[in-house]
Scaffold this active site. Structure first.
Site, PDB file in Angstrom:
ATOM      1  N   ALA A 214      53.991 -23.592 -20.322  1.00 44.69           N
ATOM      2  CA  ALA A 214      53.038 -22.595 -19.813  1.00 44.69           C
ATOM      3  C   ALA A 214      53.127 -21.278 -20.582  1.00 44.69           C
ATOM      4  CB  ALA A 214      53.238 -22.364 -18.306  1.00 44.69           C
ATOM      5  N   HIS A 244      60.076 -32.174 -19.580  1.00 42.20           N
ATOM      6  CA  HIS A 244      59.348 -30.931 -19.837  1.00 42.20           C
ATOM      7  C   HIS A 244      59.458 -30.480 -21.293  1.00 42.20           C
ATOM      8  CE1 HIS A 244      58.956 -30.433 -15.482  1.00 42.20           C
ATOM      9  NE2 HIS A 244      58.131 -29.437 -15.733  1.00 42.20           N
ATOM     10  N   ASP A 265      63.519 -25.894 -11.837  1.00 43.23           N
ATOM     11  CA  ASP A 265      62.101 -25.821 -11.466  1.00 43.23           C
ATOM     12  C   ASP A 265      61.796 -26.921 -10.450  1.00 43.23           C
ATOM     13  OD1 ASP A 265      59.524 -24.854 -11.381  1.00 43.23           O
ATOM     14  OD2 ASP A 265      58.905 -25.726 -13.291  1.00 43.23           O
ATOM     15  N   ALA A 299      54.181 -30.777 -12.676  1.00 40.99           N
ATOM     16  CA  ALA A 299      54.172 -29.820 -11.561  1.00 40.99           C
ATOM     17  C   ALA A 299      55.600 -29.643 -11.056  1.00 40.99           C
ATOM     18  CB  ALA A 299      53.257 -30.315 -10.443  1.00 40.99           C
TER      19      ALA A 299
END
Length: 375
Positions: A214, A244, A265, A299
């Site tokens: 992100a 990730h 996360d 997510a």
């Protein structure tokens, strides 16, 4: 007094000996003889490392931070069983009324640790002050940052860390004010370029939120936010679930950022079977070891800190001492906590007990023993 015996990773290296824990939950004595890491790992004795510190926890055990209250205590119990001794309850981008309600509900967990829980050190506010172009799995409720509004949120529950996109109007100017309030400012969910990242660090920002994810990517003619981190950061979060971020990119970051540290996360799906779960206002699906939105967007994760440690050692080849620092000590130092993240006299007795395969046997949170998931 409680006395632990085995191989202990201290700030000076491994010791074969004993650690004495006072009834108040702090370390009263550390005694032993020096050992090499190879000696410690081959001895067959319990391995004791500093307890893990996770600055980015959305949920666990079916509970989500945005639910507040008992949900935060549930996630704190879940992660304690995976070696996390202290954490930051992490919010999602949402309407301000939702964020206010979540902070009001979780404030008691920040004030008082319950039995079998990790210590909730405060809040990581991840949004709503982020770029609409780099939402990741965040809902689109972004807004400009108003200092008075943020301080009102801080009064509800202690915000220890805030993620923001520095390229948005007014954000760069407010960073020094946030730092003056004792907050750590992280750059993340940002579409800004290299220059924006450098300017934010010069203004007082401290690190980067889930590095690589992100944020604008590295290109040799446009270094992006990733380039700013690799060239200038001392600290950054990274999610080492090997989903990730590619191992090659992790190795690049390890060479470039001296105090790169691990976060999970994690979502409410952590520690739970495959199925559908909540992430703020989203419904997410856990399967194949990951958590995704309906369109396939990652997510958050199902990572736990004990698995993060094993990934660093077994998949990336770090020494156990180095991996431990990246799962504990660096995060403690980043938050200004000199009495956590280390096995030393006077520190909180936050300790994890591992076997030779680095499988968790027990967690000690401020001296309280918590039986753990060995998987």
């Amino acid at each position: 007094m409680t006395c632990l015996k085995g191989q202990f990773l201290t700030p000076d290296g491994f010791l074969l000996g004993t650690v004495t824990v006072a009834p108040q939950g702090r370390i009263a004595a550390v005694e032993g003889v020096p050992q090499s890491e190879a000696q410690a790992r081959s001895s067959g004795l319990p391995l004791y490392l500093p307890g893990f510190i996770d600055t980015h926890v959305h949920g666990g055990g079916g509970a989500d931070t945005m639910e507040g209250g008992e949900a935060v205590r549930q996630l704190a119990r879940t992660h304690a069983r995976h070696g996390t001794t202290s954490l930051l309850a992490t919010t999602m981008t949402a309407p301000l009324d939702d964020i206010r309600a979540a902070l009001q509900a979780l404030a008691p967990a920040c004030a008082t640790r319950g039995a079998q829980e990790a210590r909730v050190l405060g809040v990581h506010l991840e949004g709503p002050y982020i770029s609409p172009g780099r939402l990741g799995a965040q809902p689109d409720y972004v807004k400009p940052l108003a200092l008075s509004e943020l301080l009102a949120l801080h009064a509800l529950a202690p915000i220890r860390l805030i993620t923001l996109a520095p390229e948005l109007p007014g954000h760069l100017a407010v960073i020094p004010d946030l730092v003056a309030q004792g907050m750590r400012v992280q750059i993340g969910h940002s579409n800004g370029g290299y220059e924006d990242g450098v300017a934010a660090l010069q203004a007082g920002a401290h690190g980067f939120t889930h590095l690589f994810n992100a944020m604008s990517a590295l290109h040799h003619r446009e270094p992006g936010m990733v380039g700013a981190a690799l060239a200038h950061a001392d600290h950054a979060e990274l999610i080492p679930d090997l989903i990730h971020v590619h191992p090659g990119a992790i190795r690049t970051a390890l060479r470039a950022i001296p105090r790169l540290f691990c976060v999970t996360d994690s979502t409410s799906a952590s520690g739970m079977p495959d199925g559908e779960y909540r992430l703020g206002r989203h419904t997410v699906t856990k399967c194949l070891g990951g958590v995704r939105l309906a369109d396939g967007t990652l997510a958050g994760s199902t990572l736990t800190m004990d698995q993060a440690l094993r990934n660093l050692v077994n998949a990336l080849g770090l020494s156990l001492a180095d991996a431990s620092r990246r799962c504990s000590t660096y995060a403690a130092d980043y938050l200004g906590l000199n009495d956590r993240g280390r096995i030393a006299v006077g520190a909180h007795a936050d300790v994890v007990e591992l076997n030779a395969d680095l499988r968790l046997q027990a967690t000690y949170v401020e001296g309280e023993r918590i039986e753990c998931h060995a998987g």
